[in-house]
Enzyme design. Sequence first.
Site, PDB file in Angstrom:
ATOM      1  N   SER A 125       0.897  -1.234  -0.105  1.00  0.00           N
ATOM      2  CA  SER A 125      -0.055   0.170  -0.073  1.00  0.00           C
ATOM      3  C   SER A 125       0.892   1.300  -0.028  1.00  0.00           C
ATOM      4  CB  SER A 125      -0.846  -0.054   1.043  1.00  0.00           C
ATOM      5  OG  SER A 125      -0.261   0.006   2.418  1.00  0.00           O
ATOM      6  N   ASP A 170       7.894  -3.376  -5.735  1.00  0.00           N
ATOM      7  CA  ASP A 170       6.685  -2.749  -5.426  1.00  0.00           C
ATOM      8  C   ASP A 170       6.286  -1.582  -6.347  1.00  0.00           C
ATOM      9  OD1 ASP A 170       6.667  -4.703  -3.473  1.00  0.00           O
ATOM     10  OD2 ASP A 170       6.827  -3.403  -1.686  1.00  0.00           O
TER      11      ASP A 170
HETATM   12  C1  GAF Z   1       8.792  -5.371   0.399  1.00  0.00           C
HETATM   13  C2  GAF Z   1       9.944  -4.405  -0.193  1.00  0.00           C
HETATM   14  F1  GAF Z   1       9.506  -3.226  -0.399  1.00  0.00           F
HETATM   15  C3  GAF Z   1      10.050  -5.095  -1.637  1.00  0.00           C
HETATM   16  O1  GAF Z   1      11.222  -4.061  -2.204  1.00  0.00           O
HETATM   17  C4  GAF Z   1      10.459  -6.540  -1.568  1.00  0.00           C
HETATM   18  O2  GAF Z   1      12.078  -6.549  -1.165  1.00  0.00           O
HETATM   19  C5  GAF Z   1       9.732  -7.377  -0.755  1.00  0.00           C
HETATM   20  O3  GAF Z   1       9.558  -6.471   0.549  1.00  0.00           O
HETATM   21  C6  GAF Z   1      10.173  -8.393  -0.565  1.00  0.00           C
HETATM   22  O4  GAF Z   1      10.483  -9.387  -1.560  1.00  0.00           O
HETATM   23  O5  GAF Z   1       7.713  -5.220  -0.073  1.00  0.00           O
END
Ligand code: GAF
Length: 388
Positions: A125, A170
Site C-alpha cells: 500500500s 513494489d
Molecule cells: C517489500 C519491499 F518493499 C520489496 O522491495 C521487496 O523486497 C519485498 O518486501 C520482499 O520481496 O515489499
Amino acid sequence: MCDIERLHKLFHQLYHTDPIIVRAPGRINLIGEHTDYNNGFVLPATIDKAIYVGVSKRTDNKIHLHAEEYNENYFTDLENLRQSKFHWSAYVLGVVEQLQKRNYSLTGFNIIVDGDVPVGAGMASSAAIECATAFGLNELFGLGISKLDMVKIAQKAEQEFVGLQCGIMDMFTCMFGKKDNVICLDCRSYEYEYFPFHQEGIKIVLLDTSIKHSLASSEYNTRRKQCEEGVALIQQHLPEVQSLRDVSIEMLDTYVAHNKTVYNRCRFVVEEIDRLLAACGDLQRNDIKSFGKKMYATHKGLSKLYEVSCAELDIMVDLVKHDRSVIGARMMGGGFGGCTINIVKENAVEELIYNTRNKYRERTGMNLNAYIAVIEQGANLVEERIEV
Ligand code: GAF
C-alpha cells in the site's frame, strides 16, 4: 471500496475544485521474495485493490493533505517537508522531496488519498501511495517524467524519507502491471516480460494473519545488510561478483560458511533466484502443480533461512498445506506479518476460507481476513468526468 464519485465530492467539499484522479493498485508476488534488492528476479502482478489520489494546484506554496483511511488532514508547505517522527504523509512528502531534488518546479497543491489496499498486509500500500503521488503530480504539473523514472522516484522516497531500504519490485509493479499477466522483472537490468497468468479453474486467495507487519522496523534493513556482507566476503576472493545474482551455492560454501547467519540469508536468496527461473518455466508449460510446490519451498526458506516469517504466517501455511484444493501457499512480501498467497482450486475457495478461518481462530484467537485477488492493470489516470 474506493468510490471515485465520493472522492470527487470530498475533494469539492475540502478544496472547492475538480481534482485529477489517479489509481495506483496494490500488488501480489507469486514467487521471488527478497530477491529484488539482490539484483535477482521477481514475479509480481497488480490487483483489483488500489489507492486513489485526487490532486489540484494551489496558488501558494502550501500542501494540504487528507487521508480517508485516518480521516485526518495534514498541512505543510514546500519548504517544510521533513517531520520529526513518522507520519502517513511521509509517503506523499517523500515523493515531493525527490521531485525537488531533481529540480522539478512545483507550486503548492491539495491532495486526498483514499483506497482499499489494506495497510500492513503485504500488498504494498505504501508503494501505491508513492506511485499515485508521483503519477498525480507528474500530470498536474506537466513534468513529463517517464514511468520508469517515476518508479525510481517512488523507491527513493521510501528509502530516503520513510527509511526502508526497499528494492524496486513494489513500485515497478504498480506502474507496469498488466491485466491478467504477471511480470517477470529482472531487477538488475529492469528488463521485463509479461507472462499470461491463466486463472481458469483457480483463484489467488490472500489470507491475512491480521498481524500488521512493520517493515520499516530494522529487520528488513538488517536482511539487506546481511546479504551485502555475504557479497563482500565473496568479493575478497572473486572481485567480479557484484551481488547475490552472481553467486552460486559453491561460492557460499567456500567463502561464507563460517558465518552461519549470513550464509543462511544468502543461501535463501541464491536458491530463490533459481527457483523463480524454474517457476517461470512451469508457467510457460502451464504446470501449476509444479509451480505450487515451489511456493511451499519458498515459504520454508523465508521461514527457516531468511527468518522473516512469524508464528501466525507459519500457522496459516500449515493449515492449508495438506488440503488438496490448495496448489501452493507461502507468506508474501517483506514478512513479519501480513498475508499468505494461496493458489486454490476455484470450486473449493469458499470452503477453504471458512475452514481456515475457524482453525486459525482456534490456534491463534485471531481473526482471518480473506481476499480473492484478480490481476488488473497498473497505475492509470481516471479519466471519467464527474458531475458534482
Ligand atoms: C517489500 C519491499 F518493499 C520489496 O522491495 C521487496 O523486497 C519485498 O518486501 C520482499 O520481496 O515489499
